[in-house]
Design a protein around this motif. Structure first.
Motif, short mmCIF file in Angstrom:
data_model
loop_
_atom_site.label_atom_id
_atom_site.label_comp_id
_atom_site.label_asym_id
_atom_site.label_seq_id
_atom_site.Cartn_x
_atom_site.Cartn_y
_atom_site.Cartn_z
N ARG A 180 0.82 -1.22 0.00
CA ARG A 180 0.00 0.00 0.00
C ARG A 180 0.85 1.27 0.00
NH1 ARG A 180 -1.98 -3.32 3.90
NH2 ARG A 180 -1.15 -1.99 5.58
N HIS A 181 2.16 1.10 0.04
CA HIS A 181 3.05 2.26 0.05
C HIS A 181 2.99 2.97 -1.30
CE1 HIS A 181 6.72 4.67 0.42
NE2 HIS A 181 6.71 4.39 1.72
N PRO A 182 3.01 4.31 -1.30
CA PRO A 182 2.94 5.06 -2.57
C PRO A 182 4.05 4.69 -3.57
CG PRO A 182 2.62 6.53 -0.71
CD PRO A 182 3.00 5.20 -0.13
N LEU A 183 5.21 4.20 -3.09
CA LEU A 183 6.31 3.86 -3.99
C LEU A 183 6.32 2.37 -4.37
CD1 LEU A 183 9.15 5.91 -2.24
CD2 LEU A 183 7.88 6.52 -4.32
N ALA A 184 5.31 1.64 -3.95
CA ALA A 184 5.32 0.18 -4.15
C ALA A 184 5.28 -0.21 -5.62
CB ALA A 184 4.14 -0.45 -3.42
N GLY A 185 4.81 0.66 -6.50
CA GLY A 185 4.70 0.32 -7.92
C GLY A 185 5.97 0.53 -8.70
N ARG A 186 7.04 1.01 -8.06
CA ARG A 186 8.29 1.29 -8.75
C ARG A 186 9.01 -0.01 -9.09
NH1 ARG A 186 10.14 6.44 -7.38
NH2 ARG A 186 11.90 5.98 -8.79
N THR A 187 9.92 0.05 -10.09
CA THR A 187 10.75 -1.12 -10.42
C THR A 187 12.05 -1.12 -9.63
OG1 THR A 187 11.71 0.11 -12.28
CG2 THR A 187 9.81 -1.31 -12.75
N VAL A 212 16.32 -5.61 3.51
CA VAL A 212 16.37 -7.03 3.86
C VAL A 212 17.16 -7.79 2.79
CG1 VAL A 212 14.19 -7.02 5.12
CG2 VAL A 212 14.19 -7.52 2.67
N PRO A 213 17.72 -8.92 3.13
CA PRO A 213 18.40 -9.75 2.13
C PRO A 213 17.44 -10.15 1.02
CG PRO A 213 18.93 -10.51 4.33
CD PRO A 213 17.84 -9.51 4.49
N GLU A 214 17.96 -10.24 -0.19
CA GLU A 214 17.13 -10.53 -1.35
C GLU A 214 16.37 -11.85 -1.22
OE1 GLU A 214 17.61 -10.09 -6.21
OE2 GLU A 214 19.37 -10.30 -4.93
N SER A 215 16.96 -12.82 -0.53
CA SER A 215 16.31 -14.12 -0.37
C SER A 215 15.03 -14.04 0.45
CB SER A 215 17.27 -15.12 0.29
OG SER A 215 17.67 -14.66 1.57
N THR A 216 14.77 -12.88 1.10
CA THR A 216 13.54 -12.71 1.88
C THR A 216 12.31 -12.87 1.00
OG1 THR A 216 14.75 -11.16 3.29
CG2 THR A 216 12.37 -11.20 3.53
N ARG A 217 12.46 -12.61 -0.28
CA ARG A 217 11.33 -12.78 -1.22
C ARG A 217 10.74 -14.18 -1.12
NH1 ARG A 217 11.61 -9.04 -5.69
NH2 ARG A 217 13.56 -7.87 -5.77
N ARG A 218 11.59 -15.16 -0.84
CA ARG A 218 11.14 -16.55 -0.84
C ARG A 218 10.22 -16.87 0.33
NH1 ARG A 218 17.18 -19.08 -1.45
NH2 ARG A 218 17.83 -17.90 -3.28
N LEU A 219 10.15 -15.98 1.31
CA LEU A 219 9.27 -16.23 2.45
C LEU A 219 7.80 -16.15 2.06
CD1 LEU A 219 11.15 -14.26 5.26
CD2 LEU A 219 11.13 -16.73 4.86
N GLY A 220 7.52 -15.47 0.95
CA GLY A 220 6.17 -15.45 0.41
C GLY A 220 5.16 -14.71 1.27
N ARG A 221 5.60 -13.69 1.98
CA ARG A 221 4.67 -12.93 2.82
C ARG A 221 3.79 -12.03 1.95
NH1 ARG A 221 3.02 -11.80 8.37
NH2 ARG A 221 1.52 -10.13 8.02
N GLU A 222 2.47 -12.13 2.11
CA GLU A 222 1.56 -11.28 1.34
C GLU A 222 1.59 -9.85 1.89
OE1 GLU A 222 -2.34 -12.88 1.26
OE2 GLU A 222 -1.77 -14.72 0.21
N GLY A 223 1.34 -8.91 0.99
CA GLY A 223 1.27 -7.51 1.39
C GLY A 223 2.60 -6.80 1.42
N VAL A 224 3.65 -7.45 0.91
CA VAL A 224 4.99 -6.86 0.93
C VAL A 224 5.56 -6.86 -0.48
CG1 VAL A 224 7.34 -6.99 1.86
CG2 VAL A 224 5.39 -7.64 3.28
N THR A 225 6.16 -5.73 -0.87
CA THR A 225 6.84 -5.59 -2.15
C THR A 225 8.33 -5.42 -1.89
OG1 THR A 225 4.94 -4.58 -3.25
CG2 THR A 225 7.11 -4.10 -4.19
N TYR A 226 9.15 -5.96 -2.79
CA TYR A 226 10.60 -5.86 -2.65
C TYR A 226 11.17 -5.14 -3.86
CZ TYR A 226 9.65 -9.50 0.77
OH TYR A 226 9.14 -10.22 1.83
N LEU A 227 11.87 -4.04 -3.62
CA LEU A 227 12.43 -3.24 -4.71
C LEU A 227 13.95 -3.22 -4.65
CD1 LEU A 227 10.08 -0.09 -4.67
CD2 LEU A 227 9.88 -2.17 -6.05
N PRO A 228 14.61 -3.39 -5.81
CA PRO A 228 16.06 -3.21 -5.85
C PRO A 228 16.42 -1.78 -5.45
CG PRO A 228 15.26 -4.27 -7.86
CD PRO A 228 14.05 -3.80 -7.12
N ILE A 229 17.55 -1.62 -4.79
CA ILE A 229 18.00 -0.31 -4.31
C ILE A 229 19.08 0.22 -5.26
CG2 ILE A 229 19.08 0.93 -2.39
CD1 ILE A 229 17.91 -1.26 -0.54
#
Length: 296
Positions: A173-180, A243-260
């Protein structure tokens, strides 16, 4: 009482013939008879009834036969176990790990190792990096999988296990969540969820400096060493978290992960252990780990 006396006695007790027992033990009969006689004298009891035509066990001999047989079998099993331990095939191994390792190859290494060495008992312990290093040094932990960032590892063996980059976790829901991708300078006064500084102070400070250089004033709202807790707080809109990139694998709903965009310190997970020398369960585990590192 000597081990050879037990072996000679048992050979006679099973053959009920001194000549046959001597041939079985590959010695002449007089020394065998002498050793059995010395054994009887030491025990203060006759073990055999001897005549010119036959040899029979006395009641004491019947009892001693079973005891001697059990002793020799136990010694043989002990010898087999020690030899297996020396080959790294039997024993126990304690393994420490940080939470990050759950999303790596470690479960595959454990499974492979258990299949190859089913007689080795594995004890797995989730521990912080600092506690693992102390435990490896004092001998209460055989091998640890730590977050490595310039810690003093003098006297220890180290193998880099995995390396990965940080990404930014933020609520869907963060305003920047749609960024690549995202620049740290865009976060300005965003509240941060971070790991606890006392665990890895050098890494913590380096990440905070990266935020500061990008023009952000870090504002910590929560510190936790558990990634599940960190991303749960992110999902609840409490803040953003590197967070470490491997955190994506936890599959938590409602969270987006963006490269920095800005470079952050690379996360290195390393295996560390004290070199005790010789073949052991630790060496066999390291060998299995190395085979998976090469494949990975």
């Amino acid at each position: 009482m000597e081990l050879r006396q037990l072996k000679y006695f048992l050979a006679v007790a099973e053959e009920l013939h001194f000549g046959n027992a001597a041939r079985r033990m590959n010695i002449s009969q007089p020394p065998l008879s002498q050793q059995v006689k010395q054994l009887e004298e030491e025990l203060g009891a006759r073990l055999f009834e001897r005549t010119s035509r036959s040899v029979a066990l006395t009641p004491e001999g019947v009892f001693f036969k079973e005891e001697a047989k059990a002793i020799l079998e136990r010694l043989e099993r002990a010898g087999d176990t020690v030899r297996a331990m020396a080959r790294g095939e039997e024993g126990s191994l304690s393994i420490g790990f940080v939470v990050i390792i759950n999303q790596s190859l470690l479960p595959e290494v454990i499974l492979d190792y258990k299949q190859r060495f089913p007689k080795v008992h594995l004890e797995l312990k989730e521990m912080t990096t600092n506690y693992q290093l102390k435990s490896v040094r004092n001998g209460t932990l055989d091998i640890g999988f730590i977050r490595y960032h310039n810690q003093d590892l003098s006297g220890l063996c180290k193998k880099t296990y995995i390396k990965e980059n940080y990404v930014l976790a933020l609520s869907d829901r963060h305003p920047l969540a749609g960024r690549t991708e995202i620049s740290l300078g865009e976060l300005t006064d965003e509240p941060l969820v971070m790991f606890k500084r006392d665990n890895l102070p050098a890494l913590y400070d380096e990440i905070v400096r990266a935020f500061t250089r990008a023009g952000m004033r870090p504002r910590m709202v929560q510190e936790t060493n558990r990634r599940l807790t960190a991303i749960a707080l992110v999902a609840a809109g409490m803040g953003v978290s590197p967070v470490p990139e491997s955190t994506r694998r936890l599959g938590r709903e409602g969270v987006t992960y963006l490269p920095i965009v800005e470079p952050l310190p690379e996360i290195e997970v390393a295996a560390v252990w004290a070199d005790k020398g010789g073949v052991s369960v630790l060496d066999s585990f390291v060998a299995v780990m190395e085979s998976h590192r090469r494949r990975g």
